[in-house]
Scaffold this active site. Sequence first.
Site, PDB file in Angstrom:
ATOM      1  N   ASP A  57       0.812  -1.328  -0.030  1.00 54.58           N
ATOM      2  CA  ASP A  57      -0.087   0.235  -0.044  1.00 54.58           C
ATOM      3  C   ASP A  57       0.898   1.190  -0.069  1.00 54.58           C
ATOM      4  OD1 ASP A  57      -1.746   2.012   0.427  1.00 54.58           O
ATOM      5  OD2 ASP A  57      -2.501   1.444   2.266  1.00 54.58           O
ATOM      6  N   GLU A 137      31.023  11.620  -0.034  1.00 49.98           N
ATOM      7  CA  GLU A 137      31.730  11.500   1.296  1.00 49.98           C
ATOM      8  C   GLU A 137      30.821  11.837   2.217  1.00 49.98           C
ATOM      9  OE1 GLU A 137      34.998  14.311   0.589  1.00 49.98           O
ATOM     10  OE2 GLU A 137      36.148  12.825  -0.680  1.00 49.98           O
ATOM     11  N   GLU A 139      29.416  12.656   5.980  1.00 51.83           N
ATOM     12  CA  GLU A 139      29.994  12.585   7.167  1.00 51.83           C
ATOM     13  C   GLU A 139      28.815  12.654   8.469  1.00 51.83           C
ATOM     14  OE1 GLU A 139      33.322  16.131   6.280  1.00 51.83           O
ATOM     15  OE2 GLU A 139      31.373  16.622   6.869  1.00 51.83           O
ATOM     16  N   GLU A 194      36.693  13.469  12.123  1.00 49.48           N
ATOM     17  CA  GLU A 194      36.478  14.810  11.254  1.00 49.48           C
ATOM     18  C   GLU A 194      36.736  15.868  12.317  1.00 49.48           C
ATOM     19  OE1 GLU A 194      35.992  16.688   8.806  1.00 49.48           O
ATOM     20  OE2 GLU A 194      36.102  15.327   7.063  1.00 49.48           O
ATOM     21  N   GLU A 201      34.019  10.410   9.299  1.00 50.32           N
ATOM     22  CA  GLU A 201      33.894  10.167   7.736  1.00 50.32           C
ATOM     23  C   GLU A 201      34.441   8.758   7.438  1.00 50.32           C
ATOM     24  OE1 GLU A 201      35.657  11.976   4.029  1.00 50.32           O
ATOM     25  OE2 GLU A 201      34.886  13.532   5.332  1.00 50.32           O
ATOM     26  N   HIS A 250      30.247  15.867   0.445  1.00 50.58           N
ATOM     27  CA  HIS A 250      30.901  16.284  -0.878  1.00 50.58           C
ATOM     28  C   HIS A 250      30.642  15.076  -1.835  1.00 50.58           C
ATOM     29  CE1 HIS A 250      33.648  18.635   2.131  1.00 50.58           C
ATOM     30  NE2 HIS A 250      32.485  19.163   1.969  1.00 50.58           N
ATOM     31  N   ARG A 322      39.171  25.221  -0.977  1.00 46.26           N
ATOM     32  CA  ARG A 322      37.922  24.461  -0.522  1.00 46.26           C
ATOM     33  C   ARG A 322      36.837  25.554  -0.124  1.00 46.26           C
ATOM     34  NH1 ARG A 322      41.775  20.762   0.373  1.00 46.26           N
ATOM     35  NH2 ARG A 322      41.178  18.635   0.095  1.00 46.26           N
ATOM     36  N   GLU A 340      34.134  18.175  -7.909  1.00 41.58           N
ATOM     37  CA  GLU A 340      33.687  17.667  -6.407  1.00 41.58           C
ATOM     38  C   GLU A 340      32.582  19.110  -6.030  1.00 41.58           C
ATOM     39  OE1 GLU A 340      35.448  17.315  -1.874  1.00 41.58           O
ATOM     40  OE2 GLU A 340      36.209  18.406  -3.411  1.00 41.58           O
ATOM     41  N   ARG A 342      30.684  20.515  -3.280  1.00 32.59           N
ATOM     42  CA  ARG A 342      30.810  20.463  -1.833  1.00 32.59           C
ATOM     43  C   ARG A 342      29.718  20.864  -0.823  1.00 32.59           C
ATOM     44  NH1 ARG A 342      35.832  19.975  -0.103  1.00 32.59           N
ATOM     45  NH2 ARG A 342      35.507  21.568   1.606  1.00 32.59           N
TER      46      ARG A 342
END
Length: 451
Positions: A57, A137, A139, A194, A201, A250, A322, A340, A342
């Site tokens: 359902d 990645e 975390e 981390e 991570e 990321h 970054r 990447e 982020r």
Amino acid sequence: MTSGNITESEQAVLDEIEAEDVDFLRLQFTDILGTVKNVSVPARQAEKAFTDGIYFDGSSIEGFVRIQESDMRLVPDPDTFAILPWRQKEESAAARMICDVYNTSTGDPFEGDPRRVLKNALDRADEMGYEVNAAPEPEFFLFEEDEDGRATTKTGDQGGYFDLAPKDLASDVRRDIIYGLESMGFEIEASHHEVAKGQHEINFEYDDALTTADNVGTFRTVVRAIAAQHGQHATFMPKPIPRINGSGMHTHLSLFTEDGENAFHDDDDEFNLSDTAHSFLAGVLEHAPAITAIANPTVNSYKRLVPGYEAPVYVAWSDRNRSALIRKPAARVPAASRVELRSPDPSCNPYLAIAVMIHAGLDGIEQGLEAPDPVRENIYEFDEEKREEYGIDTLPANLGEAVDALEEDEAIYNALGEHIASKFVEAKRQEFEDYLVDVSDWELDRYLETF
């Protein structure tokens, strides 16, 4: 040898069920918000599941269907079969398979199935001559539980980035999580503590985009289950503790041609990125505000997306730092060239998030968009005037703005399909409105005795 309409891969699953003494199968799927759901059936129903599907359902599943059209059918993907790793030795085994959802009335794939949305994105890539690889990645935080088994925000360690025991007291939990993931077929690259206390991570190998999205859901389930065995609560909430770093996811993306070449690599380019990669990157930047609604789908997501805590909020790319939304990581070999993104966080629905990233990038390729110059300076140190000089926009500041951006972005809205897009917008507008009318502890502490 196969029987009836059973394929070789399905027969291999049936053989493993018998060999491993599997009693129950969890047939998993996700709702629009990314919550893993499952229908548990006796393992003897496995062959029926393959040949006929399992009916359920759908009216009680978030964003699926109305009560008058509720009958849905689960069709398991044999490639996703895995024994669940948290059984006790004396117990018989349980296993899971991830399913696609079908309409019973038409027999067609259900348009509200997030896995189907990602498959549609991959079909578009295939029509353009590409296969998509992805590597997230995710975390997460590990918190202690109180005497009633409820989650707290107390961490059991004082660790920081890449710390070892005794500061990183959760290393044993991470180890058991890794063992569990590996038993389910994951190839683990690395794990580490981390930046924030209690934050961790675990990185797993890249794979094709569909397998990767499946793996994210499995990862979250395994992390939570094994943490609970240690008396810990694992959360993928983006920002559970104020004024420290939040949890991101990321996501690395690359396109490969039909002959196995990385379509993102070019030795002659200053950044070793091909024209295809530059256009893909430009497409993601172009559609970044709308992507944010899907990749950062909770009110809490925007407590992470603020300057000063290593979360990207500025729509730019870089090959060095970054602080930009998109980074071009260093690649030792041509096959590793990738981009990447982020901004995503691990509360997102991985199928929808990866799907909209792909559609955005492919739209950039189809339009022949040109990426802006990379920003090699620390954008966090720019004032508003300098950001304007560089033409750097900012991501939506809250869930309401992000949903507005999604509704205004025809390409991304349509990529989700009308069913999922409208249901998602409806759910998230309600969530944001509930947040706006609530009164937080911060407000009470700040104003109750002052005014």
